[in-house]
Design a protein around this motif. Structure first.
Motif, PDB file in Angstrom:
ATOM      1  N   SER A 162      73.421  17.431  50.510  1.00  0.00           N
ATOM      2  CA  SER A 162      72.014  17.786  50.325  1.00  0.00           C
ATOM      3  C   SER A 162      71.561  17.354  48.941  1.00  0.00           C
ATOM      4  O   SER A 162      72.367  16.981  48.089  1.00  0.00           O
ATOM      5  N   GLY A 163      70.236  17.402  48.728  1.00  0.00           N
ATOM      6  CA  GLY A 163      69.711  17.132  47.398  1.00  0.00           C
ATOM      7  C   GLY A 163      69.009  15.815  47.215  1.00  0.00           C
ATOM      8  O   GLY A 163      68.438  15.555  46.153  1.00  0.00           O
ATOM      9  N   ARG A 164      69.072  14.956  48.204  1.00  0.00           N
ATOM     10  CA  ARG A 164      68.335  13.696  48.130  1.00  0.00           C
ATOM     11  C   ARG A 164      68.261  13.125  49.532  1.00  0.00           C
ATOM     12  O   ARG A 164      68.857  13.640  50.468  1.00  0.00           O
ATOM     13  N   THR A 165      67.516  12.043  49.671  1.00  0.00           N
ATOM     14  CA  THR A 165      67.474  11.322  50.940  1.00  0.00           C
ATOM     15  C   THR A 165      68.645  10.360  51.005  1.00  0.00           C
ATOM     16  O   THR A 165      68.841   9.552  50.091  1.00  0.00           O
ATOM     17  N   PHE A 166      69.411  10.485  52.060  1.00  0.00           N
ATOM     18  CA  PHE A 166      70.565   9.625  52.239  1.00  0.00           C
ATOM     19  C   PHE A 166      70.257   8.597  53.325  1.00  0.00           C
ATOM     20  O   PHE A 166      69.726   8.929  54.379  1.00  0.00           O
ATOM     21  N   SER A 167      70.602   7.346  53.043  1.00  0.00           N
ATOM     22  CA  SER A 167      70.408   6.315  54.060  1.00  0.00           C
ATOM     23  C   SER A 167      71.495   5.267  53.931  1.00  0.00           C
ATOM     24  O   SER A 167      71.957   4.963  52.837  1.00  0.00           O
ATOM     25  N   ASN A 168      71.914   4.755  55.084  1.00  0.00           N
ATOM     26  CA  ASN A 168      72.908   3.691  55.126  1.00  0.00           C
ATOM     27  C   ASN A 168      74.158   4.044  54.315  1.00  0.00           C
ATOM     28  O   ASN A 168      74.675   3.224  53.557  1.00  0.00           O
ATOM     29  N   ILE A 189      83.717   6.754  57.720  1.00  0.00           N
ATOM     30  CA  ILE A 189      82.863   6.379  58.841  1.00  0.00           C
ATOM     31  C   ILE A 189      81.589   5.771  58.287  1.00  0.00           C
ATOM     32  O   ILE A 189      80.956   6.334  57.377  1.00  0.00           O
ATOM     33  N   SER A 190      81.204   4.632  58.823  1.00  0.00           N
ATOM     34  CA  SER A 190      80.024   3.925  58.335  1.00  0.00           C
ATOM     35  C   SER A 190      78.761   4.499  58.958  1.00  0.00           C
ATOM     36  O   SER A 190      78.810   5.336  59.869  1.00  0.00           O
ATOM     37  N   SER A 191      77.631   4.023  58.478  1.00  0.00           N
ATOM     38  CA  SER A 191      76.359   4.463  59.039  1.00  0.00           C
ATOM     39  C   SER A 191      76.224   4.037  60.498  1.00  0.00           C
ATOM     40  O   SER A 191      75.514   4.688  61.269  1.00  0.00           O
ATOM     41  N   GLY A 192      76.922   2.996  60.884  1.00  0.00           N
ATOM     42  CA  GLY A 192      76.894   2.547  62.273  1.00  0.00           C
ATOM     43  C   GLY A 192      77.925   3.199  63.155  1.00  0.00           C
ATOM     44  O   GLY A 192      78.016   2.888  64.349  1.00  0.00           O
ATOM     45  N   GLY A 193      78.731   4.077  62.570  1.00  0.00           N
ATOM     46  CA  GLY A 193      79.721   4.807  63.349  1.00  0.00           C
ATOM     47  C   GLY A 193      81.101   4.179  63.393  1.00  0.00           C
ATOM     48  O   GLY A 193      81.999   4.684  64.081  1.00  0.00           O
ATOM     49  N   ASN A 194      81.289   3.091  62.656  1.00  0.00           N
ATOM     50  CA  ASN A 194      82.625   2.487  62.607  1.00  0.00           C
ATOM     51  C   ASN A 194      83.562   3.365  61.784  1.00  0.00           C
ATOM     52  O   ASN A 194      83.196   3.834  60.710  1.00  0.00           O
ATOM     53  N   THR A 195      84.772   3.551  62.279  1.00  0.00           N
ATOM     54  CA  THR A 195      85.727   4.429  61.614  1.00  0.00           C
ATOM     55  C   THR A 195      86.958   3.662  61.145  1.00  0.00           C
ATOM     56  O   THR A 195      87.301   2.613  61.713  1.00  0.00           O
ATOM     57  N   ASP A 240      74.150  12.708  61.378  1.00  0.00           N
ATOM     58  CA  ASP A 240      73.186  12.264  60.373  1.00  0.00           C
ATOM     59  C   ASP A 240      71.969  13.185  60.279  1.00  0.00           C
ATOM     60  O   ASP A 240      71.333  13.266  59.227  1.00  0.00           O
ATOM     61  N   ALA A 241      71.641  13.866  61.342  1.00  0.00           N
ATOM     62  CA  ALA A 241      70.515  14.807  61.296  1.00  0.00           C
ATOM     63  C   ALA A 241      70.811  15.952  60.331  1.00  0.00           C
ATOM     64  O   ALA A 241      69.899  16.548  59.761  1.00  0.00           O
ATOM     65  N   LYS A 242      72.100  16.241  60.156  1.00  0.00           N
ATOM     66  CA  LYS A 242      72.512  17.327  59.257  1.00  0.00           C
ATOM     67  C   LYS A 242      73.146  16.804  57.968  1.00  0.00           C
ATOM     68  O   LYS A 242      73.608  17.605  57.148  1.00  0.00           O
ATOM     69  N   ASN A 243      73.219  15.489  57.823  1.00  0.00           N
ATOM     70  CA  ASN A 243      73.916  14.898  56.657  1.00  0.00           C
ATOM     71  C   ASN A 243      75.308  15.502  56.495  1.00  0.00           C
ATOM     72  O   ASN A 243      75.718  15.877  55.380  1.00  0.00           O
ATOM     73  N   SER A 277      76.657   5.029  48.833  1.00  0.00           N
ATOM     74  CA  SER A 277      75.776   3.996  49.356  1.00  0.00           C
ATOM     75  C   SER A 277      76.440   2.644  49.126  1.00  0.00           C
ATOM     76  O   SER A 277      77.389   2.540  48.357  1.00  0.00           O
ATOM     77  N   PRO A 278      75.947   1.588  49.749  1.00  0.00           N
ATOM     78  CA  PRO A 278      76.564   0.270  49.537  1.00  0.00           C
ATOM     79  C   PRO A 278      76.475  -0.197  48.087  1.00  0.00           C
ATOM     80  O   PRO A 278      77.305  -0.983  47.642  1.00  0.00           O
ATOM     81  N   THR A 279      75.471   0.300  47.346  1.00  0.00           N
ATOM     82  CA  THR A 279      75.255  -0.293  46.023  1.00  0.00           C
ATOM     83  C   THR A 279      75.134   0.692  44.871  1.00  0.00           C
ATOM     84  O   THR A 279      75.588   0.384  43.769  1.00  0.00           O
TER      85      THR A 279
END
Length: 116
Positions: free
Chosen positions: A25-31, A51-57, A73-76, A99-101
């Motif tokens: 929590s605490g920020r917007t998480f993406s990718n 696990i990646s954002s695309g679900g690869n493990t 992802d709905a619950k981070n 994140s990636p970067t």
């Protein structure tokens, strides 16, 4: 302020199961990549699963076939289902979100103890 709150650790007999959770929590998480690491007494922190954002493990060889990582992802939130636990799985388990970067966050850790 970003927080990663882990839960689900504890004491279990060898052969048993535990499920760890980590809520971010605490920020917007993406990718983001979400993962778990662990540190046994007197040893370096080591990778367990991610696990990646695309679900690869991806798993370390020591846990492959016994542990399963998943995310909501709905619950981070990221989970680690641990089955067929062994005494060598004992350690502090840390959640990681990156994140990636540009950011890389760690949880405070949750203790897992497996008795023989």
């Amino acid at each position: 302020q970003v927080q990663l709150v882990e839960s689900g650790g504890g004491l279990v007999q060898a052969g048993g199961s535990l499920r760890l959770s980590c809520a971010a929590s605490g920020r917007t998480f993406s990718n983001i990549v979400m993962g778990w690491f662990r540190q046994a007494p007197g040893k370096e922190r080591e990778f367990v699963a991610r696990i990646s954002s695309g679900g690869n493990t991806y798993y370390s060889n020591s846990v492959k076939g016994r542990f399963t990582i998943s995310r909501d992802d709905a619950k981070n939130t990221v989970y680690l289902q641990m089955n067929s636990l062994k005494p060598e799985d004992t350690g502090v388990y840390y959640c990681n979100v990156r994140s990636p970067t540009d950011y890389n966050y760690w949880g405070q850790g949750t203790q897992v103890t497996v008795s023989s």
